[in-house]
Design a protein around this motif. Structure first.
Motif, PDB file in Angstrom:
ATOM      1  N   VAL A 194       0.532  -3.335  -0.330  1.00  0.00           N
ATOM      2  CA  VAL A 194       1.889  -3.122  -0.476  1.00  0.00           C
ATOM      3  C   VAL A 194       2.543  -3.712   0.640  1.00  0.00           C
ATOM      4  O   VAL A 194       2.087  -3.190   2.263  1.00  0.00           O
TER       5      VAL A 194
ATOM      6  N   ASP B 252      -1.819   1.867  -9.180  1.00  0.00           N
ATOM      7  CA  ASP B 252      -1.820   0.164  -8.372  1.00  0.00           C
ATOM      8  C   ASP B 252      -3.014   0.588  -7.791  1.00  0.00           C
ATOM      9  O   ASP B 252      -2.535   0.356  -6.469  1.00  0.00           O
ATOM     10  N   ASP B 253      -3.708  -0.737  -6.958  1.00  0.00           N
ATOM     11  CA  ASP B 253      -4.588  -0.445  -5.750  1.00  0.00           C
ATOM     12  C   ASP B 253      -4.302  -2.001  -5.032  1.00  0.00           C
ATOM     13  O   ASP B 253      -4.831  -2.021  -4.208  1.00  0.00           O
TER      14      ASP B 253
ATOM     15  N   LEU C 236       2.372   3.774  -7.073  1.00  0.00           N
ATOM     16  CA  LEU C 236       1.116   3.573  -6.091  1.00  0.00           C
ATOM     17  C   LEU C 236      -0.072   3.920  -5.933  1.00  0.00           C
ATOM     18  O   LEU C 236      -0.709   4.035  -5.330  1.00  0.00           O
ATOM     19  N   LYS C 237      -0.101   5.701  -7.245  1.00  0.00           N
ATOM     20  CA  LYS C 237      -1.692   6.065  -7.723  1.00  0.00           C
ATOM     21  C   LYS C 237      -1.896   5.049  -8.569  1.00  0.00           C
ATOM     22  O   LYS C 237      -3.169   5.247  -8.627  1.00  0.00           O
TER      23      LYS C 237
ATOM     24  N   ASP D  12      -4.546   5.656   5.846  1.00  0.00           N
ATOM     25  CA  ASP D  12      -4.602   4.399   4.585  1.00  0.00           C
ATOM     26  C   ASP D  12      -6.477   4.410   4.699  1.00  0.00           C
ATOM     27  O   ASP D  12      -6.162   3.134   5.370  1.00  0.00           O
TER      28      ASP D  12
ATOM     29  N   ARG E 261      -3.797  -0.666   2.686  1.00  0.00           N
ATOM     30  CA  ARG E 261      -2.766  -1.259   1.525  1.00  0.00           C
ATOM     31  C   ARG E 261      -1.772  -1.057   2.542  1.00  0.00           C
ATOM     32  O   ARG E 261      -0.891  -2.711   1.937  1.00  0.00           O
ATOM     33  N   LEU E 262      -1.002  -0.658   3.521  1.00  0.00           N
ATOM     34  CA  LEU E 262      -0.150  -0.647   3.708  1.00  0.00           C
ATOM     35  C   LEU E 262       0.528  -1.928   4.802  1.00  0.00           C
ATOM     36  O   LEU E 262      -0.781  -1.839   5.997  1.00  0.00           O
TER      37      LEU E 262
ATOM     38  N   VAL F 236       7.635  -3.916  -2.596  1.00  0.00           N
ATOM     39  CA  VAL F 236       7.964  -2.364  -2.536  1.00  0.00           C
ATOM     40  C   VAL F 236       8.662  -2.303  -1.759  1.00  0.00           C
ATOM     41  O   VAL F 236       9.213  -2.401  -0.212  1.00  0.00           O
TER      42      VAL F 236
ATOM     43  N   ALA G 225      -0.067   5.640   1.070  1.00  0.00           N
ATOM     44  CA  ALA G 225      -0.059   4.750   0.441  1.00  0.00           C
ATOM     45  C   ALA G 225      -1.411   5.270  -1.112  1.00  0.00           C
ATOM     46  O   ALA G 225      -1.124   4.446  -2.273  1.00  0.00           O
ATOM     47  N   ASN G 226      -1.848   5.976  -1.170  1.00  0.00           N
ATOM     48  CA  ASN G 226      -2.268   6.457  -2.052  1.00  0.00           C
ATOM     49  C   ASN G 226      -1.178   7.753  -3.302  1.00  0.00           C
ATOM     50  O   ASN G 226      -1.277   7.820  -4.286  1.00  0.00           O
ATOM     51  N   GLY G 227       0.111   7.696  -2.863  1.00  0.00           N
ATOM     52  CA  GLY G 227       0.873   8.405  -3.628  1.00  0.00           C
ATOM     53  C   GLY G 227       0.943   9.399  -3.739  1.00  0.00           C
ATOM     54  O   GLY G 227       1.943  10.463  -3.936  1.00  0.00           O
TER      55      GLY G 227
END
Length: 472
Positions: free
Chosen positions: A48, A44-45, A41-42, A461, A465-466, A69, A149-151
């Motif tokens: 998801v 890949d942008d 997640l960190k 988020d 992304r989510l 995922v 989403a950003n890890g």
């Protein structure tokens, strides 16, 4: 970490029980550890979408872009400690119930689909037939490890209120945005749960995979009831069943205290009859009831109380079914679950997208809701069945239109939604909103509330992304 790029290996992840089509994904990512998930997640942008077990009915897990995922490797079941158990999100309800079968403990939420994952049922705040008394998934989640989403990560426990900032493991703070919206207080699984002073954990439960990914969930367990009194009652009219449920709900401090009150209309019974020929010929409705009995020595007393109550209210005991043993109880649960299974199989066979309601209202509107449903559905001329959680004013109406009747089915559904919203009801009481009920949710809450909910989404988020396309 496993990566699937071939269209044939991605295809199974583009389906769920809704029969929704049109999903698209670059690849499927299957992390085997939380560290792999965080690293992905960190670095890949892309958007998801989280894949559960595929038993959902609102297309939440079907992406329109980006990557899927799947947490299918997160399937560990921990030890029971202090009446609680840690499970991975991929653990299915069946896995958990099988694991608990030899113990003194019991996990009450029982959605129809036993292959549903705990992660999926948490993401939708699922419930099942026992929700009338024993509550919904939210009532049993004590703690969760969550990856944003950003890890970034956080462990959320009960008592961590939104009145204080959410402190992530890297010490980053997230403040809950100011909102005026309040979620309905009756059974509801539509959109984000928002109540003053609630726990942060409650926000993630039922968020349809749009705020974070569960990697561990701690569930509260109850002492296993030593017995259940259960039966299937048949009525010569639909009103007789509705009225009996009203009477049961009005009882106070008595030995009649069911955990499940599940309804079948006459059309459901007709669908079930070939597989259950012992359904009485004149039956126009049925009610599956179940009452948990904590101690075996109380079983006869509770059973006698039910017999006495039913005789007093003119329910024909000779035509009804009462469980004599565990095998009978399982048969009754199968009977309850057979109707949605039959409908879902029929939809799949005919390539028909599920058109099913999941709406609920407050108790005050119960009887007028039932009369309204029957009138509107009869006048529509469509084939349909109606069944579900009568005790919660929460029915599943499945419209079964032919190819040339789709527009009429949509118009009928719209009229049902409009009336439920007139009564301040919810468009989803247990399946979630996903993609299929998004327009109805927007109608339910209106543009100002949607704007507020987007600020909540943005706080957790920021890149959006989510779960693109779910809820909002």
């Amino acid at each position: 970490m496993i990566r699937k790029n071939d269209p044939q290996t991605i295809a199974p992840y583009l389906k769920d029980a809704s029969n929704y089509s049109g999903g698209c994904a670059d690849e499927v990512i299957i992390p085997e550890t939380t560290e792999e998930l965080i690293r992905f997640l960190k670095n890949d942008d892309r958007p998801v979408t989280v894949a559960g077990a595929g038993t959902g009915l609102t297309a939440s897990r079907i992406p329109k872009e980006g990557v899927i995922v799947s947490l299918e490797k997160f399937n560990i079941i921990g030890d029971i400690e202090d009446s609680a158990i840690d499970v991975g999100p991929a653990v299915t309800l069946k896995d958990l119930q099988d694991h608990l079968a030899s113990t003194a403990f019991f996990y009450p939420p029982n959605p129809t689909e036993t292959w549903a994952s705990i992660g999926g049922t948490t993401a939708t705040n699922a419930s099942g037939s026992r929700s009338y008394k024993l509550g919904v998934t939210r009532d049993y989640v004590l703690e969760a490890d969550i990856v944003l989403a950003n890890g970034k990560t956080v462990t959320l426990k009960r008592g961590q209120s939104i009145s204080k900032p959410l402190v992530l493991e890297d010490r980053t703070e997230i403040h809950f945005p100011k909102t005026n919206y309040r979620s309905p207080q009756f059974k509801n699984a539509a959109g984000y749960y928002v109540q003053p002073g609630m726990d942060w954990l409650d926000l993630f439960i039922g968020s349809d995979g749009t705020l974070g990914l569960f990697t561990r969930i701690r569930l509260k367990l109850l002492p296993r009831p030593e017995e259940f009194v259960s039966g299937v009652l048949f009525f010569d009219s639909e009103e007789a069943c509705w009225e009996l449920v009203e009477t049961i709900r009005s009882l106070k401090e008595c030995s009649i205290s069911p955990c499940a009150l599940e309804y079948f209309d006459s059309r459901s019974l007709k669908k079930l009859k070939p597989g259950h020929p012992n359904i009485p010929d004149g039956a126009r409705s049925a009610l599956f009831f179940e009452q948990d009995v904590l101690k075996k020595q109380n079983y006869d007393f509770v059973l006698e109380a039910w017999f006495e109550f039913l005789e007093k209210h003119n329910v024909a005991l000779d035509d009804s079914w009462f469980a004599q043993n565990e095998k009978d109880r399982q048969k009754f649960h199968d009977f309850r679950h057979d109707i949605p299974v039959l409908i879902n199989e029929e939809n799949s066979r005919l390539g028909r997208v599920k058109i099913g309601t999941d709406m609920a209202v407050a108790d005050a509107h119960f009887m007028e809701m039932m009369h309204f449903y029957r009138r509107e559905l009869s006048e529509s001329g469509l084939e349909f069945v109606m069944f579900g959680h009568l005790g919660d004013n929460h029915l599943h109406i499945n419209l079964l239109p032919g190819p040339e009747e789709l527009e009429r089915a949509k118009s009928t559904y719209d009229r049902l939604v409009d009336q439920i919203l007139e009564w301040k009801g919810t468009v989803s009481a247990e399946h979630g909103v996903g993609k299929l009920k998004k327009a109805y949710f927007a109608k339910m809450v209106g543009p100002d509330v949607l704007k507020e909910l987007r600020t909540i989404k943005a706080a957790l988020d920021p890149e959006g992304r989510l779960g693109i396309g779910n809820i909002l």
